[in-house]
Structure formats: C-alpha cells, structure tokens
Design an enzyme around this catalytic site. Structure first.
Site, PDB file in Angstrom:
ATOM      1  N   GLU A   1       0.891  -1.176   0.000  1.00 39.46           N
ATOM      2  CA  GLU A   1       0.000   0.000   0.000  1.00 39.46           C
ATOM      3  C   GLU A   1       0.917   1.210   0.000  1.00 39.46           C
ATOM      4  O   GLU A   1       1.434   1.612   1.043  1.00 39.46           O
ATOM      5  CB  GLU A   1      -0.907  -0.008   1.244  1.00 39.46           C
ATOM      6  CG  GLU A   1      -1.813  -1.228   1.388  1.00 39.46           C
ATOM      7  CD  GLU A   1      -2.982  -1.230   0.422  1.00 39.46           C
ATOM      8  OE1 GLU A   1      -3.225  -0.204  -0.244  1.00 39.46           O
ATOM      9  OE2 GLU A   1      -3.652  -2.272   0.313  1.00 39.46           O
TER      10      GLU A   1
ATOM     11  N   CYS B   1      -2.065   9.610   2.272  1.00 40.26           N
ATOM     12  CA  CYS B   1      -1.792   8.999   0.971  1.00 40.26           C
ATOM     13  C   CYS B   1      -2.880   9.347  -0.047  1.00 40.26           C
ATOM     14  O   CYS B   1      -2.630   9.321  -1.240  1.00 40.26           O
ATOM     15  CB  CYS B   1      -1.670   7.489   1.114  1.00 40.26           C
ATOM     16  SG  CYS B   1      -3.141   6.730   1.816  1.00 40.26           S
TER      17      CYS B   1
HETATM   18  P1  NAD Z   1       8.246   4.877   4.917  1.00 44.90           P
HETATM   19  O1  NAD Z   1       8.258   4.066   3.676  1.00 44.90           O
HETATM   20  O2  NAD Z   1       9.385   5.775   5.175  1.00 44.90           O
HETATM   21  O3  NAD Z   1       8.152   3.909   6.204  1.00 44.90           O
HETATM   22  C1  NAD Z   1       7.082   3.030   6.401  1.00 44.90           C
HETATM   23  C2  NAD Z   1       7.513   1.869   7.273  1.00 44.90           C
HETATM   24  O4  NAD Z   1       8.426   1.062   6.556  1.00 44.90           O
HETATM   25  C3  NAD Z   1       8.246   2.269   8.548  1.00 44.90           C
HETATM   26  O5  NAD Z   1       7.803   1.427   9.580  1.00 44.90           O
HETATM   27  C4  NAD Z   1       9.702   2.012   8.207  1.00 44.90           C
HETATM   28  O6  NAD Z   1      10.499   1.746   9.339  1.00 44.90           O
HETATM   29  C5  NAD Z   1       9.594   0.794   7.326  1.00 44.90           C
HETATM   30  N1  NAD Z   1      10.668   0.571   6.373  1.00 44.90           N
HETATM   31  C6  NAD Z   1      11.271   1.474   5.567  1.00 44.90           C
HETATM   32  N2  NAD Z   1      12.164   0.867   4.763  1.00 44.90           N
HETATM   33  C7  NAD Z   1      12.122  -0.456   5.055  1.00 44.90           C
HETATM   34  C8  NAD Z   1      12.812  -1.613   4.573  1.00 44.90           C
HETATM   35  N3  NAD Z   1      13.714  -1.540   3.605  1.00 44.90           N
HETATM   36  N4  NAD Z   1      12.504  -2.813   5.109  1.00 44.90           N
HETATM   37  C9  NAD Z   1      11.568  -2.927   6.074  1.00 44.90           C
HETATM   38  N5  NAD Z   1      10.885  -1.867   6.591  1.00 44.90           N
HETATM   39  C10 NAD Z   1      11.165  -0.651   6.080  1.00 44.90           C
HETATM   40  O7  NAD Z   1       6.871   5.676   4.916  1.00 44.90           O
HETATM   41  P2  NAD Z   1       6.344   6.777   5.932  1.00 44.90           P
HETATM   42  O8  NAD Z   1       7.087   8.051   5.758  1.00 44.90           O
HETATM   43  O9  NAD Z   1       6.204   6.210   7.286  1.00 44.90           O
HETATM   44  O10 NAD Z   1       4.837   6.974   5.375  1.00 44.90           O
HETATM   45  C11 NAD Z   1       4.530   7.855   4.350  1.00 44.90           C
HETATM   46  C12 NAD Z   1       4.339   7.123   3.038  1.00 44.90           C
HETATM   47  O11 NAD Z   1       3.361   6.095   3.194  1.00 44.90           O
HETATM   48  C13 NAD Z   1       3.797   8.011   1.933  1.00 44.90           C
HETATM   49  O12 NAD Z   1       4.423   7.697   0.729  1.00 44.90           O
HETATM   50  C14 NAD Z   1       2.326   7.663   1.885  1.00 44.90           C
HETATM   51  O13 NAD Z   1       1.696   7.941   0.669  1.00 44.90           O
HETATM   52  C15 NAD Z   1       2.381   6.202   2.176  1.00 44.90           C
HETATM   53  N6  NAD Z   1       1.081   5.735   2.663  1.00 44.90           N
HETATM   54  C16 NAD Z   1       0.342   4.895   1.886  1.00 44.90           C
HETATM   55  C17 NAD Z   1      -0.902   4.506   2.311  1.00 44.90           C
HETATM   56  C18 NAD Z   1      -1.756   3.573   1.486  1.00 44.90           C
HETATM   57  O14 NAD Z   1      -2.725   3.065   2.024  1.00 44.90           O
HETATM   58  N7  NAD Z   1      -1.466   3.333   0.226  1.00 44.90           N
HETATM   59  C19 NAD Z   1      -1.381   4.947   3.528  1.00 44.90           C
HETATM   60  C20 NAD Z   1      -0.597   5.800   4.289  1.00 44.90           C
HETATM   61  C21 NAD Z   1       0.641   6.191   3.852  1.00 44.90           C
END
Ligand code: NAD
Length: 486
Positions: free
Chosen positions: A211, A245
């Site tokens: 997502e 998002c």
């Molecule tokens: P992010 O990708 O920086 O982090 C999300 C999670 O992933 C965190 O828990 C982080 O520690 C973990 N993570 C990051 N890299 C990883 C890896 N290589 N392996 C394992 N875990 C890893 O995102 P964020 O800044 O927390 O959230 C914002 C983003 O999320 C925006 O792009 C937003 O659009 C998206 N988002 C999408 C939805 C949806 O439903 N499609 C909903 C909310 C947010």
C-alpha cells in the site's frame, strides 16, 4: 536489535495455539478490542496527536473512526466471509462438488507508516487476526508510542499472549523481520521502501501487499456544486497538512470556472486555522525531510513558471497552505508525491483532457470527480487508472469498510477492507469432490483410439455450433463409451 528469532518462535507457537480458536472466539476478541479503543479514546487521540502533529479531530477522522468501522463491520460479516464458498462446476466435471475454503497463513508481518499510525496498523492487524493468523507489528520509528499503545490495547482486550507482538525499530529492524520469513508481509509506506521490501521478500517468495504513495487528482467540472467542491478541495488538500496517501495533490478545474474557482479556493485557504491547538484545522509537517522535499518541488515549479497564489509562510515545521497555478506536468509538483500542504491547480477544457491529465501519473491510489451529472462522473471514473474513486466528495471513501481498498500502478497492489481484507490473510484452498463411482475416469489411462474419438466428439458437443441432431448422436455414442468405464 530486538530478538527477532525469539519473536518468531513465540509468534509461531501463538499461531498454532490460536488455530484452535473458532471464528466466533476471534470475533469476540475484536469486539473486546473495539470497546477498549472507545474506553481509551482520549489517551489514544492524545498519543496520536503528540507523535504525528495531527490535530485531535484529525486523529479521530483518520485513525479512530476508520478502525472502529472496520472492526464493527468484521464483527458482523467475518464469519460469513470466511465460510467455505460453493463454486460452480461444468459438464466436464459432472457429478462433482466444488468449493473454496479459507485457512490462516501463519505469521503475518505488518509494517506500518507514521501518518495514520493507528488505522494503518490496526486495520490489517484486526483482519489478519480474524483470519486466524498471529501478527508481528513493526510500527514506524517516528511513532513508536502509538505502537506501544496498540500493544497495550490488545493486552487490555484479553488477546492471547504473543498473538500480537509489537517490535519497535526502524528500517534495519524491518529488514531483519522480513529475513526471518513471515508467511506474508503487509506493508504501508513510501514507494522507495516498498521497492526494497518487495525485493527482499522475493528472496523467500514471501507474498506481499504493498500500500504505497498517491498523487490523487480532483477533477471539477463546470456543472459541479461549486460551494461544496471548494470546501472539499481545501479539506482534501490540507487535512493533516496534506500528509495523507489519499490527499488531493492535483486539482483540475474546467476552464470556464477556473478563475472563479481558484479565487474561491484561495479565499477559503486564507481562513484556515493552522497550528497545534485543539481547534486548529491542521498542524505541522512531521520532519525536516518532509520540508526539504516540499521546498524542492516548490523551487522546481516556480523555476518552470508556476505562480504562487499564496505566500510561503513557515514557522518551524508549520507550513501555511500554499496554492499554485500556471502549473504543468513537466513540474515535479504534478508528478511526484508531495505529502505536504501544497495545492497546484490546473485548468482543463474537455472531459477527455481531464481524464488524460488525471491518468498522466505514476500513481493510482484515489481520485475525486465532481459533477452534478452523476452519469458523466461515473463515465469519467470508469476511465481513470485508480484503485479507488469518490464522486462529489474526497478522502473518506476509504473509510467504507465494505469496499476493497488498494492502489494500482506505483501505488502498489493487493487489497484489504471488505471480504478481500480477510481473504488476503488466508490460504484459499480450492477443493473438488468427485462423487462418481466409475472404476476409471474418462480422461485416465489407457489412451485409446476410442477414447480419442469420444473426446473429439465431446469437444464438438460442448464448444462447437453443430446441429442439435448431431449433438445427440455424439452424446449417445459417448454415453455407451462411458458405460464401459463402470
Ligand atoms: P516509509 O516508507 O518511510 O516507512 C514506512 C515503514 O516502513 C516504517 O515502519 C519504516 O520503518 C519501514 N521501512 C522502511 N524501509 C524499510 C525496509 N527496507 N525494510 C523494512 N521496513 C522498512 O513511509 P512513511 O514516511 O512512514 O509513510 C509515508 C508514506 O506512506 C507516503 O508515501 C504515503 O503515501 C504512504 N502511505 C500509503 C498509504 C496507502 O494506504 N497506500 C497509507 C498511508 C501512507
């Protein structure tokens, strides 16, 4: 680094134990969880606000309400959704029964983002538990407090030990959890992290749901209810400082109403109450990294000819809403996810042009179409490359728990919410029951000339447009062949 191996051992034991629980027992845990959430509402809202900068009302709107809605929905429908489903059979499978049954996967790893830290952890968590799995949750390193609150809520709701384990940490912990081979990964977060996670999961063929980010377009036709559309555009773009998002990140307005609409939006934007008090409309951005990205997009847009309709006012991480016109699709602001309080507005002439602009994006998460002509709005939605769409409103379509939610294109793949939300955390076993008593089936050995003739006849009967008389003759010949198999 938390003891990952130990966490998985405990999760596997909890899963094996949990498998013995009936669906009604699992539902009872979820009812308890719902009540515990309501009981602790103020504490949860305060925790979300403090850790995300979200104003209290926003925490309720984007975290609490969608979570409660989903739990309530599954309390009602989970047992029906997970019941084996009867399937059709064709003539080739004469005297057969067919059905699909749903079984838990095992240990599900949920990796959650910071922006809706309760909803985007608890909704997949509840879905995975109801489907019979154990869950390891890794909340964002930006919002560990909400992770702790989730652990405490599950405990207070009386969930069995280790069925839900919250593991705190950043990317490195997430990577280690993936390497420990969960049975499924449910990831919500950025496109970049999603790519890394998919690649790491591929090493063990671990299934993933991704997502990812969005760049939601809002299309306003000249026949829309302008008053409502102005309010919706401002809310859709600036709720939670645009850090959703499904936030409106591209506003396309039909040329004939463009000037009027833009000036109404600007006027409304100037009345927004920005700050951290309880009665503010939205609060600060989450980190300086966020501002760096926004600044880059703004500079790029202005350098390429965009007009800033509002001033850029920033106090610390509090950025006042920014509205831009004279934007185009060569600008980063129209292509890359912003995740901040910017609203670029662009005119369009025709329905076709609006669709082309909306689809000219690597993302496809949510979209909003505005017209009093619902038939036209539906026609437009049908042409949009998007996982979700809302006619005459913004954002809250994702809160309807009966609708599958998920993106297309670089917004990811896989769905949750609704029936899909439980099935995504299930093994779907497709089963056939043969009730024939013949010694041999028609397709089994030996392959004889007579069998070949019979099967060729069958192909003609089933799939060719031959006269009925011929079909009857072939059918009778086939019947006498089948009798030889009894
Ligand atoms: P992010 O990708 O920086 O982090 C999300 C999670 O992933 C965190 O828990 C982080 O520690 C973990 N993570 C990051 N890299 C990883 C890896 N290589 N392996 C394992 N875990 C890893 O995102 P964020 O800044 O927390 O959230 C914002 C983003 O999320 C925006 O792009 C937003 O659009 C998206 N988002 C999408 C939805 C949806 O439903 N499609 C909903 C909310 C947010």
């Amino acid at each position: 680094m938390p003891k990952i191996e130990q966490t998985f051992t405990k999760a596997r034991a909890a899963f094996t134990h949990g498998k013995k629980k009936s669906i009604s027992e699992r539902v009872a845990y979820m009812s308890a969880l719902r009540k515990v959430i309501v009981k602790n509402l103020d504490t949860i809202v305060t925790c979300i606000s403090k850790s995300t900068g979200k104003v209290g009302m926003e925490a309720i709107n984007s975290d609490i309400l969608p979570t409660l809605e989903v739990i309530k929905y599954y309390e009602k429908y989970a047992s029906h959704i997970l019941k084996p489903k009867k399937k059709k059979t064709s003539f080739l499978f004469y005297n057969h029964d067919a059905y699909v049954e749903y079984k838990p996967l095992g240990v599900v790893l949920i990796i959650a983002p910071w922006n809706c830290p309760l909803q985007l952890a608890l909704v997949p968590l509840v879905s995975a538990l109801l489907a019979g799995n154990a869950v390891i949750l890794k909340p964002s390193e930006i919002t560990p407090q909400v992770g702790d609150v989730i652990g405490a809520l599950c405990h207070e709701a009386g969930l069995p030990d280790d069925l839900v384990q919250v593991v705190l940490g950043g990317k490195d912990v997430g990577e280690a959890l993936i390497q420990a081979r969960p049975d499924k990964i449910f990831f919500t977060g950025s496109l970049g992290a999603g790519k890394n996670i998919m690649s790491a999961a591929a090493q063990n063929i671990t299934p993933v749901v991704l997502e990812l980010g969005g760049k939601a377009p809002m299309i306003v036709f000249e026949d829309a209810d302008i008053d409502r559309a102005v309010e919706a555009a401002v809310y859709g773009a600036f709720a939670h400082a645009g850090q959703l998002c499904v936030a409106i990140e591209r506003l396309y307005v039909q040329e004939s109403i463009f000037d009027r609409f833009t000036s109404r939006v600007t006027k409304r934007v100037n009345t927004l109450n920005v700050g951290t008090e309880y009665d503010c409309d939205f609060g600060p951005m989450i980190t300086h990294v966020q501002w760096d990205r926004i600044e880059e997009q703004l500079q790029d847009a202005v350098a390429k000819g965009a007009t800033l309709i509002t001033d850029i006012t920033k106090h610390g991480l509090l950025l006042y809403p920014v509205v831009l016109t004279n934007v185009n699709h060569d600008m980063k602001i129209m292509k890359e996810e912003t995740f901040g309080p910017l609203l670029p507005i662009m005119p369009f002439k025709t329905e076709e042009a609006a669709v082309a602009l909306a689809n000219d994006s690597p993302y496809g998460l949510n979209a909003s179409v505005w017209s009093r002509d619902i038939k036209k709005a539906k026609r437009v939605v049908s042409q949009l490359e998007t996982g979700n769409a809302y006619i005459n409103d913004v954002i809250k379509n994702i809160g309807n728990p009966d609708l599958p939610f998920g993106g297309v294109k670089q917004s990811g793949f896989g769905k949750y919410h609704g029936a899909e939300g439980l099935r995504t955390f299930s093994i779907e076993t497709a089963v056939m029951v043969n009730k024939n008593k013949m010694k041999r089936e028609i397709n089994w050995f030996p392959y004889t000339a007579e069998l070949l003739k019979t099967v060729r006849g069958l192909i003609n009967v089933l799939y060719a447009d031959i006269p009925l008389r011929e079909k009857i003759i072939i059918f009778l010949r086939m019947r006498s062949f089948i009798k030889t198999l009894q």
